[in-house]
Write a protein that holds these residues in place. Sequence first.
Motif, PDB file in Angstrom:
ATOM      1  N   LEU A 211       0.898  -1.141   0.163  1.00  0.00           N
ATOM      2  CA  LEU A 211      -0.036  -0.075  -0.120  1.00  0.00           C
ATOM      3  C   LEU A 211       0.801   1.244  -0.078  1.00  0.00           C
ATOM      4  O   LEU A 211       0.365   2.281  -0.538  1.00  0.00           O
ATOM      5  CB  LEU A 211      -0.882   0.030   1.352  1.00  0.00           C
ATOM      6  N   HIS A 212       1.953   1.216   0.625  1.00  0.00           N
ATOM      7  CA  HIS A 212       2.933   2.475   0.697  1.00  0.00           C
ATOM      8  C   HIS A 212       3.964   2.338  -0.640  1.00  0.00           C
ATOM      9  O   HIS A 212       4.860   2.876  -0.443  1.00  0.00           O
ATOM     10  CB  HIS A 212       3.592   2.439   1.876  1.00  0.00           C
ATOM     11  N   TRP A 213       3.859   1.462  -1.357  1.00  0.00           N
ATOM     12  CA  TRP A 213       4.981   0.967  -2.269  1.00  0.00           C
ATOM     13  C   TRP A 213       5.013   2.390  -3.361  1.00  0.00           C
ATOM     14  O   TRP A 213       6.111   2.522  -3.714  1.00  0.00           O
ATOM     15  CB  TRP A 213       4.194  -0.029  -3.450  1.00  0.00           C
ATOM     16  N   GLY A 214       3.990   3.249  -3.588  1.00  0.00           N
ATOM     17  CA  GLY A 214       4.070   4.350  -4.293  1.00  0.00           C
ATOM     18  C   GLY A 214       4.054   4.046  -5.834  1.00  0.00           C
ATOM     19  O   GLY A 214       3.889   4.900  -6.677  1.00  0.00           O
ATOM     20  N   TYR A 215       3.782   2.632  -6.346  1.00  0.00           N
ATOM     21  CA  TYR A 215       3.623   2.239  -7.552  1.00  0.00           C
ATOM     22  C   TYR A 215       2.505   1.597  -7.768  1.00  0.00           C
ATOM     23  O   TYR A 215       1.792   1.140  -6.758  1.00  0.00           O
ATOM     24  CB  TYR A 215       5.122   1.251  -8.175  1.00  0.00           C
ATOM     25  N   GLU A 216       1.927   0.984  -8.925  1.00  0.00           N
ATOM     26  CA  GLU A 216       0.553   0.449  -9.234  1.00  0.00           C
ATOM     27  C   GLU A 216       0.962  -0.741 -10.091  1.00  0.00           C
ATOM     28  O   GLU A 216       1.696  -0.554 -11.023  1.00  0.00           O
ATOM     29  CB  GLU A 216      -0.414   1.231  -9.736  1.00  0.00           C
ATOM     30  N   PHE A 217       0.014  -1.709  -9.883  1.00  0.00           N
ATOM     31  CA  PHE A 217       0.329  -3.024 -10.650  1.00  0.00           C
ATOM     32  C   PHE A 217      -0.713  -2.532 -11.896  1.00  0.00           C
ATOM     33  O   PHE A 217      -1.948  -2.020 -11.861  1.00  0.00           O
ATOM     34  CB  PHE A 217      -0.493  -4.333 -10.070  1.00  0.00           C
ATOM     35  N   GLU A 218      -0.405  -3.046 -13.196  1.00  0.00           N
ATOM     36  CA  GLU A 218      -1.154  -2.906 -14.315  1.00  0.00           C
ATOM     37  C   GLU A 218      -2.248  -3.946 -14.304  1.00  0.00           C
ATOM     38  O   GLU A 218      -3.420  -3.603 -14.630  1.00  0.00           O
ATOM     39  CB  GLU A 218      -0.218  -3.137 -15.579  1.00  0.00           C
ATOM     40  N   CYS A 219      -2.036  -5.054 -13.749  1.00  0.00           N
ATOM     41  CA  CYS A 219      -3.147  -6.149 -13.809  1.00  0.00           C
ATOM     42  C   CYS A 219      -4.114  -5.815 -12.671  1.00  0.00           C
ATOM     43  O   CYS A 219      -5.475  -6.276 -12.945  1.00  0.00           O
ATOM     44  CB  CYS A 219      -2.341  -7.445 -13.488  1.00  0.00           C
ATOM     45  N   VAL A 220      -3.955  -5.274 -11.520  1.00  0.00           N
ATOM     46  CA  VAL A 220      -4.809  -5.105 -10.493  1.00  0.00           C
ATOM     47  C   VAL A 220      -4.823  -3.142 -10.269  1.00  0.00           C
ATOM     48  O   VAL A 220      -3.960  -2.935  -9.412  1.00  0.00           O
ATOM     49  CB  VAL A 220      -4.557  -5.667  -9.135  1.00  0.00           C
TER      50      VAL A 220
END
Length: 317
Positions: A211-220
Motif C-alpha cells: 500500500l505504501h509502495w508508491g507504484y501500481e500494478f497494471e493487472c490490478v
Amino acid sequence: YMGLSHSGTSARKQMLCEIAVTRNVFVAWCVMTVSAYLPLLIVTASVFYFWYWPSQVTYEKWRFKTNPKFPSPHKVRDEIIQMAKGLTTATICPALSLWLANHEMSQANCDLPGERGWTYMLFTFAVVWIATDFWEFIYHRMGHKYSLFWAEHRAHHSFGNPSPFAALADAFVDQFMRSLPMLVVPLVMPINMDLLFLEFAIFFYGYGVYLHWGYEFECVDAHHPIINTSFQHHCHHARAILNQPYHCGFFFKLWDELCDAMYPADQCFCAKCAQQKGERTVELWKKVVVPDYSILLNPSFWLSWNISEEELLAKIN
C-alpha cells in the motif's frame, strides 16, 4: 510448552511456542522488538532499492508510479526513524499475548493443525482477516474524524508521498492499537499462535508495504471493485485530512463505500488515468529527478537534524 494448550502430549511445538523467555513479559517484548527490526528493515529496504534507487528506476517502472515525483532522502530518513520508534509499541500486544498464553490465561494453542483440523485453521484465518480489516478501518477512520485521534495519527500523514518505509511509520499509540487484535483474538477464540502472528506479519505488514509502495500494478489497477490497491492508500496520504477520511480501509473497499468515503472517481489521478491523460510520456520522464538515496548510507546524514538537505550535501561533498 509452558502453559500453551496442546491437543496431546505429542503435539508438535511450533515456532512461537519455543520462545522460553515468554515467562518474563518484558524480556519477551525486548526479544520480539529487537528480532523484528532486522527482517523488517531488510524486506522494506529491498523493495525500496528495486523501485527507488536511481540505478533501478526506469521509464517502464515510472509509468506506474502514482506520484511522478520521488520523496527526498530527508523524508525517507524520517520514515525509517518513525518506523523504528513505532515498532517499540507494535510488539507490546504480541508479547503480552504470549505471556497470557504461557500462564493459561487465553485460548492460544501451538497445535498444527490441532484437534479441530485444517478446516478450523482456515476458519480462524478468515475470521482474523475480516475482523482485523474492519478494526483497522474503524480505528483509522477515527483518526480522521476526531481531533484527539488526529493529533496522534497526523504523524503518519507527514509523509504525503510515502515510500515503502512508511508502512510502519506510525506514532506510538497508533502502532499499539493496530496490533491490539494479536492480544484480543486469543482471549475470545481458540487459535494457533503461529497462524495469528504470521498472518499479521505477512498479510498486514506485507500488504502494508504494498500500500505504501508508491507504484501500481497494471493487472490490478485502482479501479478494482473490491480491493484497496496501492493507489487508494497513496490517495489517502495525499488527500485525507481531519474530517476528510478518504480511503481509510486496508484490504477491502466495502467499509469506505458504506461510509461514503471514496475519493471522487472523476478526479482519479492513478497511474492508469495519468497515462491516458498523457502525463507519463517519455518527455516528462526525462525531466524527472530521482534523488541520490546513497546519502542514506552516510552516518553523517543520520546525525544531522537541523541542517537543510543542500547544506548537508555541500558538507559531505
